[in-house]
Design an enzyme around this catalytic site. Structure first.
Site, mmCIF file in Angstrom:
data_model
loop_
_atom_site.group_PDB
_atom_site.id
_atom_site.type_symbol
_atom_site.label_atom_id
_atom_site.label_comp_id
_atom_site.label_asym_id
_atom_site.label_seq_id
_atom_site.Cartn_x
_atom_site.Cartn_y
_atom_site.Cartn_z
ATOM 1 N N GLY A 120 0.776 -1.202 0.097
ATOM 2 C CA GLY A 120 -0.049 0.150 -0.185
ATOM 3 C C GLY A 120 0.896 1.097 -0.052
ATOM 4 O O GLY A 120 1.839 1.155 -0.855
ATOM 5 N N GLU A 121 1.000 2.033 0.686
ATOM 6 C CA GLU A 121 1.465 3.304 0.891
ATOM 7 C C GLU A 121 1.953 3.351 2.507
ATOM 8 O O GLU A 121 1.202 3.495 3.526
ATOM 9 C CB GLU A 121 0.681 4.377 0.723
ATOM 10 C CG GLU A 121 1.340 5.776 0.705
ATOM 11 C CD GLU A 121 2.863 5.648 0.000
ATOM 12 O OE1 GLU A 121 2.918 5.361 -1.098
ATOM 13 O OE2 GLU A 121 3.839 6.156 0.582
ATOM 14 N N SER A 122 3.421 3.179 2.594
ATOM 15 C CA SER A 122 3.859 2.915 4.124
ATOM 16 C C SER A 122 3.474 4.571 4.752
ATOM 17 O O SER A 122 3.513 4.143 6.038
ATOM 18 C CB SER A 122 5.427 2.792 3.977
ATOM 19 O OG SER A 122 6.219 3.590 3.383
ATOM 20 N N CYS A 169 5.938 -5.352 0.178
ATOM 21 C CA CYS A 169 6.142 -3.830 -0.303
ATOM 22 C C CYS A 169 6.199 -2.927 0.718
ATOM 23 O O CYS A 169 6.904 -2.732 1.658
ATOM 24 C CB CYS A 169 4.974 -3.996 -1.509
ATOM 25 S SG CYS A 169 5.394 -2.580 -2.781
ATOM 26 N N ARG A 179 12.765 3.281 -0.722
ATOM 27 C CA ARG A 179 11.392 3.509 -0.952
ATOM 28 C C ARG A 179 11.300 3.939 -2.371
ATOM 29 O O ARG A 179 12.211 4.474 -2.794
ATOM 30 C CB ARG A 179 10.602 4.338 -0.017
ATOM 31 C CG ARG A 179 10.263 4.147 1.171
ATOM 32 C CD ARG A 179 9.339 5.198 2.033
ATOM 33 N NE ARG A 179 7.969 5.478 1.151
ATOM 34 C CZ ARG A 179 7.402 6.407 1.081
ATOM 35 N NH1 ARG A 179 7.969 7.625 1.586
ATOM 36 N NH2 ARG A 179 6.428 6.552 0.505
ATOM 37 N N ILE A 200 5.264 -3.177 -7.620
ATOM 38 C CA ILE A 200 4.650 -1.736 -7.557
ATOM 39 C C ILE A 200 5.235 -0.568 -7.023
ATOM 40 O O ILE A 200 5.105 -0.830 -5.812
ATOM 41 C CB ILE A 200 3.030 -2.107 -7.644
ATOM 42 C CG1 ILE A 200 2.395 -3.304 -8.226
ATOM 43 C CG2 ILE A 200 2.321 -0.517 -7.437
ATOM 44 C CD1 ILE A 200 1.187 -3.626 -7.637
ATOM 45 N N ARG A 201 5.667 0.114 -7.499
ATOM 46 C CA ARG A 201 6.588 1.357 -7.061
ATOM 47 C C ARG A 201 7.303 0.513 -5.633
ATOM 48 O O ARG A 201 7.109 1.026 -4.503
ATOM 49 C CB ARG A 201 5.627 2.312 -6.543
ATOM 50 C CG ARG A 201 5.271 3.079 -7.797
ATOM 51 C CD ARG A 201 4.476 4.524 -7.520
ATOM 52 N NE ARG A 201 5.410 5.421 -6.889
ATOM 53 C CZ ARG A 201 6.076 6.183 -7.248
ATOM 54 N NH1 ARG A 201 6.684 5.950 -8.674
ATOM 55 N NH2 ARG A 201 6.968 7.013 -6.673
ATOM 56 N N HIS A 256 4.457 -8.242 -4.633
ATOM 57 C CA HIS A 256 3.304 -8.495 -4.388
ATOM 58 C C HIS A 256 2.679 -10.078 -4.450
ATOM 59 O O HIS A 256 2.159 -10.441 -5.443
ATOM 60 C CB HIS A 256 2.287 -7.525 -4.942
ATOM 61 C CG HIS A 256 1.951 -6.199 -4.473
ATOM 62 N ND1 HIS A 256 1.294 -5.937 -3.425
ATOM 63 C CD2 HIS A 256 3.080 -5.185 -4.687
ATOM 64 C CE1 HIS A 256 1.608 -4.556 -3.312
ATOM 65 N NE2 HIS A 256 2.650 -4.208 -3.820
ATOM 66 N N GLU A 306 0.602 -11.818 -3.497
ATOM 67 C CA GLU A 306 -0.713 -11.904 -3.119
ATOM 68 C C GLU A 306 -1.474 -11.724 -4.478
ATOM 69 O O GLU A 306 -2.723 -11.945 -4.516
ATOM 70 C CB GLU A 306 -1.338 -10.963 -1.773
ATOM 71 C CG GLU A 306 -1.512 -9.542 -2.158
ATOM 72 C CD GLU A 306 -0.145 -8.742 -2.147
ATOM 73 O OE1 GLU A 306 1.028 -9.243 -2.168
ATOM 74 O OE2 GLU A 306 -0.322 -7.678 -2.271
HETATM 75 N N1 GLN Z 1 5.712 3.071 -2.546
HETATM 76 C C1 GLN Z 1 5.118 2.532 -1.555
HETATM 77 C C2 GLN Z 1 5.416 3.044 -0.028
HETATM 78 O O1 GLN Z 1 6.699 3.410 -0.025
HETATM 79 C C3 GLN Z 1 5.277 1.011 -1.455
HETATM 80 C C4 GLN Z 1 4.152 0.517 -2.721
HETATM 81 C C5 GLN Z 1 3.555 -0.730 -2.290
HETATM 82 O O2 GLN Z 1 3.490 -1.323 -1.299
HETATM 83 N N2 GLN Z 1 3.235 -1.263 -3.404
HETATM 84 O O3 GLN Z 1 4.957 2.790 1.043
#
Ligand code: GLN
Length: 196
Positions: A47-49, A79, A108, A136-137, A172, A174
């Protein structure tokens, strides 16, 4: 049947829940401190940390979750979840949470500058046949402590790591139909229960 929590504040938690249920785990979505009671393992999703850090603070989960992790709960971070579990975070926000559960330094969005997302086939230690991985990123693992085992690498960098009771993935697992990496985590949970 292992009782496994999935941190469900934000991000890709639903796919982890589905996969763990399919593997026969007793799954709990973790949104509040009381959901941690009785867990034998916990998944921290992608997700987004930074957002997850904010929500951990506002939900009151940060301190109970830190206590559970410090007392030996088996954890798997994917991630953004890997970022939360790592000892050192590069290119993070100054106040973002690190549970320092695994001796790793992660950067990150390190793969994001070239390509935002990509997929590849990984050779994973102890698995027969390649594991299709979606990034993903994704954060890159730039340093590992000596007690950390590398289960898979891509382009010369570790992307799946394990220590005694922690697994972490840059990608990921999952998001594909393959459950073998989640099975590895359930095996780790079982091995931890045996020594606790
Ligand atoms: N870029 C996200 C972060 O810094 C991580 C990306 C992800 O979980 N797919 O949290």
């Amino acid at each position: 049947m292992a009782r496994i929590g999935v941190l469900a504040l934000q991000g890709a938690f639903a796919a982890h829940v589905e996969k763990l249920v399919a593997l026969g785990a007793d799954v709990v979505e973790v949104r509040r401190a009381e959901h941690l009671i009785g867990l034998e393992g916990l998944v921290l999703p992608g997700g987004e940390s930074t957002t997850m850090s904010n929500l951990l603070v506002s939900s009151g989960l940060e301190h109970p979750l830190r206590a559970a992790i410090d007392s030996g709960l088996a954890v798997f971070g994917t991630c953004a979840g890997m970022i939360l579990l790592s000892a050192h975070i590069l290119d993070g926000r100054d106040d973002q949470i690190s549970f320092a559960a695994i001796d790793a330094t992660v950067r990150r969005n390190a793969y994001g500058r070239q390509v935002d997302s990509f997929e590849c086939d990984l050779d994973v230690a102890s698995l027969d046949g390649p594991f299709h991985a979606i990034f993903i990123r994704a954060p890159a693992i730039e340093r590992l402590g000596s007690g950390v085992e590398v289960l898979a690498s891509w382009n010369g960098r570790p992307v799946l790591i394990r220590s005694a009771r922690v697994m972490a993935a840059s990608f990921h697992p999952e998001l594909t139909s393959d459950s073998r990496v989640h099975r590895l985590f359930l095996d780790l949970v079982e091995s931890q229960l045996a020594v606790r």
